[in-house]
Design a protein around this motif. Sequence first.
Motif, PDB file in Angstrom:
ATOM      1  N   PHE A  11       0.666  -1.204   0.071  1.00  0.00           N
ATOM      2  CA  PHE A  11       0.129   0.034   0.076  1.00  0.00           C
ATOM      3  C   PHE A  11       0.977   1.362   0.005  1.00  0.00           C
ATOM      4  N   ASN A  12       2.107   0.868   0.133  1.00  0.00           N
ATOM      5  CA  ASN A  12       2.881   2.492   0.338  1.00  0.00           C
ATOM      6  C   ASN A  12       3.668   2.302  -1.208  1.00  0.00           C
ATOM      7  N   HIS A  13       3.447   1.258  -1.932  1.00  0.00           N
ATOM      8  CA  HIS A  13       3.862   1.201  -3.489  1.00  0.00           C
ATOM      9  C   HIS A  13       5.548   1.298  -3.623  1.00  0.00           C
ATOM     10  N   PHE A  70       1.771   5.761  -6.435  1.00  0.00           N
ATOM     11  CA  PHE A  70       1.872   4.901  -7.730  1.00  0.00           C
ATOM     12  C   PHE A  70       2.046   5.477  -9.062  1.00  0.00           C
ATOM     13  N   GLY A  71       2.669   4.774  -9.808  1.00  0.00           N
ATOM     14  CA  GLY A  71       2.639   5.402 -11.106  1.00  0.00           C
ATOM     15  C   GLY A  71       3.056   4.207 -12.097  1.00  0.00           C
ATOM     16  N   TYR A 112       3.143   0.105  -8.533  1.00  0.00           N
ATOM     17  CA  TYR A 112       1.384   0.189  -8.378  1.00  0.00           C
ATOM     18  C   TYR A 112       1.098  -1.006  -7.599  1.00  0.00           C
ATOM     19  N   TYR A 113       1.303  -1.115  -6.346  1.00  0.00           N
ATOM     20  CA  TYR A 113       0.992  -2.358  -5.332  1.00  0.00           C
ATOM     21  C   TYR A 113       1.710  -3.629  -5.709  1.00  0.00           C
ATOM     22  N   SER A 135       6.948  -7.915  -8.957  1.00  0.00           N
ATOM     23  CA  SER A 135       5.673  -8.448  -9.530  1.00  0.00           C
ATOM     24  C   SER A 135       4.927  -7.322  -9.172  1.00  0.00           C
ATOM     25  N   ASP A 136       4.940  -6.174 -10.185  1.00  0.00           N
ATOM     26  CA  ASP A 136       4.201  -4.863 -10.072  1.00  0.00           C
ATOM     27  C   ASP A 136       2.833  -5.050 -10.496  1.00  0.00           C
ATOM     28  N   CYS A 137       2.175  -5.439  -9.515  1.00  0.00           N
ATOM     29  CA  CYS A 137       0.636  -6.019  -9.525  1.00  0.00           C
ATOM     30  C   CYS A 137      -0.165  -5.187 -10.638  1.00  0.00           C
TER      31      CYS A 137
END
Length: 214
Positions: A145-147, A169-170, A177-178, A193-195
């Motif tokens: 949640f802090n990305h 996020f970006g 992003y998550y 893994s940049d969900c």
Amino acid sequence: MRCVVFIFLLTGVNGSSNNQLNFPFDVARDPNSGALYISDSWNHRIMSYFVNASSGTVVAGGSGPGTNNSQLNYPIGIYLDLPSNSLFIANYNSNNVVRWVLGASSWTLIAGSSSGANGTSSTLLYRPLDVTVDFMGNVYVADAFNHRIQFFLAGSLNGTTITGVSVTFGSDSFHLYYPYAVALDSQLNLYVSDCLNHRIQNFYSIEKHNNFII
């Protein structure tokens, strides 16, 4: 190991007995004993199973959700650290990462708050999803949640953001992003893994990329 997985999947029924799971999220395997460790998230426990076993053993948690050091709170990612004979556990709802020595009855705090508080500072986490450890005992956490990915030197509760931008996020190469899962290769290059960006990111070893001395 394949037989064990088939036994679990064929039941199709969740539960809390030692031959059932409830939303299992991650697995780790001991190459020496063949034991399979499973984060049984909604049962707030880590289970161990041996090949062809129809029933497992609770090795961490199992006494309901909570922040007591004998409890887990929706554990997600796990990492089996053979040198220390312990499991590193991303304790999602308690916003921390803990280390549970196999055979022990309680955990030791590795990162985040022992009280379950979340936050954005270098000492806090917000819904960690995964954890991995390098051969020096340094810890890498997918702080979802802090990305960001947080790096903790062995023995330190003060982390450094090595990937992503805290709270932002970006989709460019500097943002996440998550982030859901993390892994290291033999050269300490990091894979994330940049969900919600629907991609896998590869980052060079922080020793080279950030000139961070470890």
